[in-house]
Design a protein around this motif. Structure first.
Motif, PDB file in Angstrom:
ATOM      1  N   PHE A   1      -4.803   1.551  -9.474  1.00 29.58           N
ATOM      2  CA  PHE A   1      -3.973   1.004  -8.397  1.00 29.58           C
ATOM      3  C   PHE A   1      -2.511   1.402  -8.584  1.00 29.58           C
ATOM      4  CE2 PHE A   1      -7.470  -2.159  -8.019  1.00 29.58           C
ATOM      5  CZ  PHE A   1      -7.769  -1.902  -6.686  1.00 29.58           C
ATOM      6  N   ARG A   2      -1.852   1.690  -7.448  1.00 26.75           N
ATOM      7  CA  ARG A   2      -0.399   1.891  -7.440  1.00 26.75           C
ATOM      8  C   ARG A   2       0.161   0.837  -6.488  1.00 26.75           C
ATOM      9  NH1 ARG A   2       2.609   6.057  -3.575  1.00 26.75           N
ATOM     10  NH2 ARG A   2       1.684   4.500  -2.195  1.00 26.75           N
ATOM     11  N   ASN A   3       0.792  -0.164  -7.072  1.00 25.59           N
ATOM     12  CA  ASN A   3       1.369  -1.231  -6.241  1.00 25.59           C
ATOM     13  C   ASN A   3       2.827  -0.896  -5.941  1.00 25.59           C
ATOM     14  OD1 ASN A   3       0.660  -4.166  -5.378  1.00 25.59           O
ATOM     15  ND2 ASN A   3       2.786  -4.249  -6.077  1.00 25.59           N
TER      16      ASN A   3
ATOM     17  N   SER B   1       9.106   9.589  -8.556  1.00 25.81           N
ATOM     18  CA  SER B   1       7.899  10.329  -8.160  1.00 25.81           C
ATOM     19  C   SER B   1       6.969   9.414  -7.368  1.00 25.81           C
ATOM     20  CB  SER B   1       7.202  10.911  -9.391  1.00 25.81           C
ATOM     21  OG  SER B   1       6.784   9.883 -10.247  1.00 25.81           O
ATOM     22  N   THR B   2       6.099  10.041  -6.609  1.00 25.03           N
ATOM     23  CA  THR B   2       5.297   9.313  -5.619  1.00 25.03           C
ATOM     24  C   THR B   2       4.372   8.276  -6.258  1.00 25.03           C
ATOM     25  OG1 THR B   2       5.305  11.402  -4.425  1.00 25.03           O
ATOM     26  CG2 THR B   2       3.829   9.702  -3.598  1.00 25.03           C
ATOM     27  N   VAL B   3       3.738   8.644  -7.353  1.00 25.44           N
ATOM     28  CA  VAL B   3       2.749   7.728  -7.938  1.00 25.44           C
ATOM     29  C   VAL B   3       3.374   6.872  -9.048  1.00 25.44           C
ATOM     30  CG1 VAL B   3       0.529   7.555  -9.118  1.00 25.44           C
ATOM     31  CG2 VAL B   3       0.844   9.245  -7.294  1.00 25.44           C
TER      32      VAL B   3
ATOM     33  N   HIS C   1      13.618   5.149   5.166  1.00 26.78           N
ATOM     34  CA  HIS C   1      12.433   4.401   5.650  1.00 26.78           C
ATOM     35  C   HIS C   1      11.515   3.991   4.500  1.00 26.78           C
ATOM     36  CE1 HIS C   1      10.175   8.462   6.435  1.00 26.78           C
ATOM     37  NE2 HIS C   1       9.658   7.911   5.364  1.00 26.78           N
ATOM     38  N   LYS C   2      11.895   4.337   3.302  1.00 21.35           N
ATOM     39  CA  LYS C   2      11.082   3.887   2.166  1.00 21.35           C
ATOM     40  C   LYS C   2      11.774   2.668   1.531  1.00 21.35           C
ATOM     41  CE  LYS C   2       8.345   7.996   1.339  1.00 21.35           C
ATOM     42  NZ  LYS C   2       8.768   9.272   1.914  1.00 21.35           N
ATOM     43  N   LEU C   3      12.441   2.887   0.406  1.00 19.03           N
ATOM     44  CA  LEU C   3      12.962   1.745  -0.355  1.00 19.03           C
ATOM     45  C   LEU C   3      14.091   0.977   0.364  1.00 19.03           C
ATOM     46  CD1 LEU C   3      12.170   0.537  -3.064  1.00 19.03           C
ATOM     47  CD2 LEU C   3      13.708   2.135  -4.188  1.00 19.03           C
TER      48      LEU C   3
ATOM     49  N   ASN D   1       0.783  -1.239   0.000  1.00 23.09           N
ATOM     50  CA  ASN D   1       0.000   0.000   0.000  1.00 23.09           C
ATOM     51  C   ASN D   1       0.814   1.288   0.000  1.00 23.09           C
ATOM     52  OD1 ASN D   1      -3.044   0.270   0.307  1.00 23.09           O
ATOM     53  ND2 ASN D   1      -2.355   1.856   1.703  1.00 23.09           N
ATOM     54  N   GLN D   2       1.923   1.270   0.706  1.00 29.68           N
ATOM     55  CA  GLN D   2       2.627   2.531   0.964  1.00 29.68           C
ATOM     56  C   GLN D   2       4.060   2.469   0.470  1.00 29.68           C
ATOM     57  OE1 GLN D   2      -0.437   3.479   2.749  1.00 29.68           O
ATOM     58  NE2 GLN D   2       0.346   5.105   1.445  1.00 29.68           N
ATOM     59  N   LEU D   3       4.706   3.636   0.425  1.00 27.45           N
ATOM     60  CA  LEU D   3       6.118   3.655   0.027  1.00 27.45           C
ATOM     61  C   LEU D   3       7.000   3.084   1.132  1.00 27.45           C
ATOM     62  CD1 LEU D   3       6.339   7.173  -1.686  1.00 27.45           C
ATOM     63  CD2 LEU D   3       5.790   4.977  -2.715  1.00 27.45           C
ATOM     64  N   SER D   4       6.466   3.026   2.340  1.00 26.17           N
ATOM     65  CA  SER D   4       7.228   2.432   3.451  1.00 26.17           C
ATOM     66  C   SER D   4       6.512   1.167   3.891  1.00 26.17           C
ATOM     67  CB  SER D   4       7.337   3.428   4.609  1.00 26.17           C
ATOM     68  OG  SER D   4       6.094   4.063   4.835  1.00 26.17           O
TER      69      SER D   4
ATOM     70  N   SER E   1       5.250  15.946  -8.720  1.00 27.86           N
ATOM     71  CA  SER E   1       6.015  15.945  -7.462  1.00 27.86           C
ATOM     72  C   SER E   1       5.093  15.703  -6.272  1.00 27.86           C
ATOM     73  CB  SER E   1       6.772  17.263  -7.287  1.00 27.86           C
ATOM     74  OG  SER E   1       5.866  18.327  -7.208  1.00 27.86           O
ATOM     75  N   HIS E   2       5.717  15.408  -5.163  1.00 30.63           N
ATOM     76  CA  HIS E   2       4.976  15.176  -3.922  1.00 30.63           C
ATOM     77  C   HIS E   2       4.379  16.498  -3.438  1.00 30.63           C
ATOM     78  CE1 HIS E   2       4.669  14.199   0.481  1.00 30.63           C
ATOM     79  NE2 HIS E   2       4.165  13.099  -0.061  1.00 30.63           N
ATOM     80  N   TYR E   3       3.227  16.438  -2.782  1.00 32.87           N
ATOM     81  CA  TYR E   3       2.553  17.685  -2.368  1.00 32.87           C
ATOM     82  C   TYR E   3       3.366  18.496  -1.370  1.00 32.87           C
ATOM     83  CZ  TYR E   3       1.025  15.084   1.816  1.00 32.87           C
ATOM     84  OH  TYR E   3       0.994  14.368   2.985  1.00 32.87           O
TER      85      TYR E   3
HETATM   86  N1  ABU Z   1       5.654  10.646   1.359  1.00 28.43           N
HETATM   87  C1  ABU Z   1       4.794   9.676   1.825  1.00 28.43           C
HETATM   88  C2  ABU Z   1       4.135   9.005   0.688  1.00 28.43           C
HETATM   89  C3  ABU Z   1       3.078   8.130   1.121  1.00 28.43           C
HETATM   90  C4  ABU Z   1       2.843   7.032   0.140  1.00 28.43           C
HETATM   91  O1  ABU Z   1       2.609   7.314  -1.021  1.00 28.43           O
HETATM   92  O2  ABU Z   1       2.957   5.876   0.492  1.00 28.43           O
END
Ligand code: ABU
Length: 444
Positions: free
Chosen positions: A416-418, A196-198, A254-256, A39-42, A139-141
């Motif tokens: 969906f963004r997996n 990018s986020t999406v 904390h992400k990838l 669900n999330q980037l982390s 870009s991210h908000y």
């Molecule tokens: N910068 C947090 C992004 C949240 C997400 O897309 O999982």
């Protein structure tokens, strides 16, 4: 399953009851470490990070002074230097922040400080022309928010159009910069996306850096998401070429890198700007006449006072896996992503890929239920698939077998963004995902 009791008792609960509270809590939390949580980037649960968090909580100190956090301040210096080396910065400065948004805010305010040196004393009065920030429309908000927090306002944050893959179009950037200059404004800052986020898109850094050099603009790379690909010889190529030309870069382990939340860094190419931008020399805490070199006190160069120790878990994880182990994990997740893309492509009747060749582990797609499979793709069908996405997400949540995020992007309806940011995810988890989507959604 036992329901959660949130009430605060007047009388103490005994140890057995407290243990029961802990167990009930864990039973109800979303299992973000499960390999079917996309669900999330982390995502994910790294055991070394977890161990690091126990030690961090045990040490329970604040990162603002060397006096009370000597081990962790020195540790930061080693880790930050290594990360800057990986970026390609030969010197510079780094700070950890509570998340990527605040890291990006640091980049904006440090750039503002360097480009408008009187701002610290005079505030907005120091700006003769209206300052303008440019950022990828993907870009991210947080960049827009940073423009608000930094006092520029949303009208002074200009979105630069992207191509179909979500990559900033450099010619569009230059056109908008020239237009702003002709209107009497002062462009000063550009954010390029390092994942990018999406869509997980990487903007063409060298082309953007050429424009920044020509027009004297601060180039910041938001690599909060994709920054960890810098660790991979295979995947940094073509994505981060020219990265060392940026004056700042956000990178969230904390992400990838699957370090426990939170672990976010922002790196600056030059040393000293963070301190000169943010310091106010509070003598009660940063006494200048301490018995040690007070440059080791990090607290005055940040906008917080108290700062959490986010370094220990990253250091411990890095020690446990080695740089080669981190690279291997990144390459593994990218490999599983490629497998997923190939699987979706092999079922064109059931899945429609929105980005055909993803650059990061983001896989953006629509699921197509049986009754729409023979219809040609059209704008009307996209609208329907956007609604299908919502219904399928609902079923997914009710069943509790899978968790994938969704969103619209510009004019594209919900899809969906997996995300894979958990090295525990294997190819058979992707097989499960594909079968489960079909089980849950075929009759929609
Ligand atoms: N910068 C947090 C992004 C949240 C997400 O897309 O999982």
């Amino acid at each position: 399953m036992k329901l959660m009791d949130f009430s605060l008792p007047d009388e103490p609960r005994n140890l057995a009851e407290i243990l029961q509270d802990c167990e009930t809590t864990l039973k109800h939390v979303v299992r973000t470490g499960h390999p079917h949580f996309f669900n999330q980037l982390s995502n994910g649960l790294d055991t070394m990070s977890l161990a690091g968090e126990f030690i961090t909580a045990t040490a329970n100190t604040n990162m603002f002074t060397y006096e009370i956090a000597p081990v962790f301040i020195l540790m930061e210096k080693f880790v930050f230097r290594k990360m800057r080396e990986i970026i390609g910065y030969t010197r510079g400065d780094t700070i950890m922040a509570p998340g990527g948004s605040i890291s990006n805010l640091y980049a904006v305010i440090v750039a503002r400080h360097c480009m408008f040196p009187d701002y610290k004393k005079q505030g907005m009065r120091s700006m003769v022309k209206e300052p303008i920030i440019f950022t990828s429309e993907h870009s991210h908000y947080s960049i827009m928010k940073a423009a608000v927090v930094a006092g520029f306002g949303t009208e002074h944050c200009v979105n630069v159009p992207c191509d179909q893959r979500g990559k900033m179009i450099p010619e569009e950037l230059e056109r908008l910069v020239v237009k702003a200059k002709e209107a009497g404004s002062q462009p000063f800052f550009v954010t390029a996306m390092g994942g990018s986020t999406v869509f997980g898109a990487f903007d063409p850094i060298n082309d953007i850096a050429d424009i920044c050099d020509k027009h004297n603009l601060w180039l910041h790379i938001d690599g909060a998401w994709g920054g960890s690909l810098l660790l991979s010889k295979k995947y940094r190529q073509g994505r981060f070429d020219g990265v060392e030309r940026a004056r700042s870069l956000t990178w969230n382990p904390h992400k990838l890198l699957t370090t426990s939340l939170q672990c976010s860094t922002v790196h600056f190419k030059e040393k000293g700007h963070l301190a000169s931008c943010n310091s106010t020399h509070a003598a009660y805490l940063f006494q200048p006449d301490k018995h040690y070199d007070v440059r080791y006190d990090t607290g005055d160069k940040v906008i917080q006072c108290g700062r959490r120790n986010d370094i220990y878990k990253l250091w411990l994880k890095w020690r446990a896996h080695g740089t080669s182990g981190l690279e291997k994990a990144i390459d593994h997740m990218m490999g599983v992503t490629e497998y997923m893309v190939a699987c979706l492509k092999s079922h064109p009747d059931k899945f429609y890929l929105i980005v055909e060749e993803p650059e990061c582990t983001n896989v953006c797609f629509w699921y197509i239920p049986e009754r729409y499979r023979n219809q040609p793709h059209s704008a009307e069908k996209q609208e329907i698939l956007g609604k299908v996405t919502l219904q399928l997400k609902r079923r997914m949540m009710e069943k509790g077998t899978l968790m994938i995020s969704y969103q619209p992007q510009g004019k594209i309806p919900n899809f969906f963004r997996n995300i894979i940011s958990n090295p525990a995810v294997q190819k058979d988890d992707i097989d499960f995902l594909i079968d489960e989507l079909d089980r849950l959604g075929r009759d929609l």
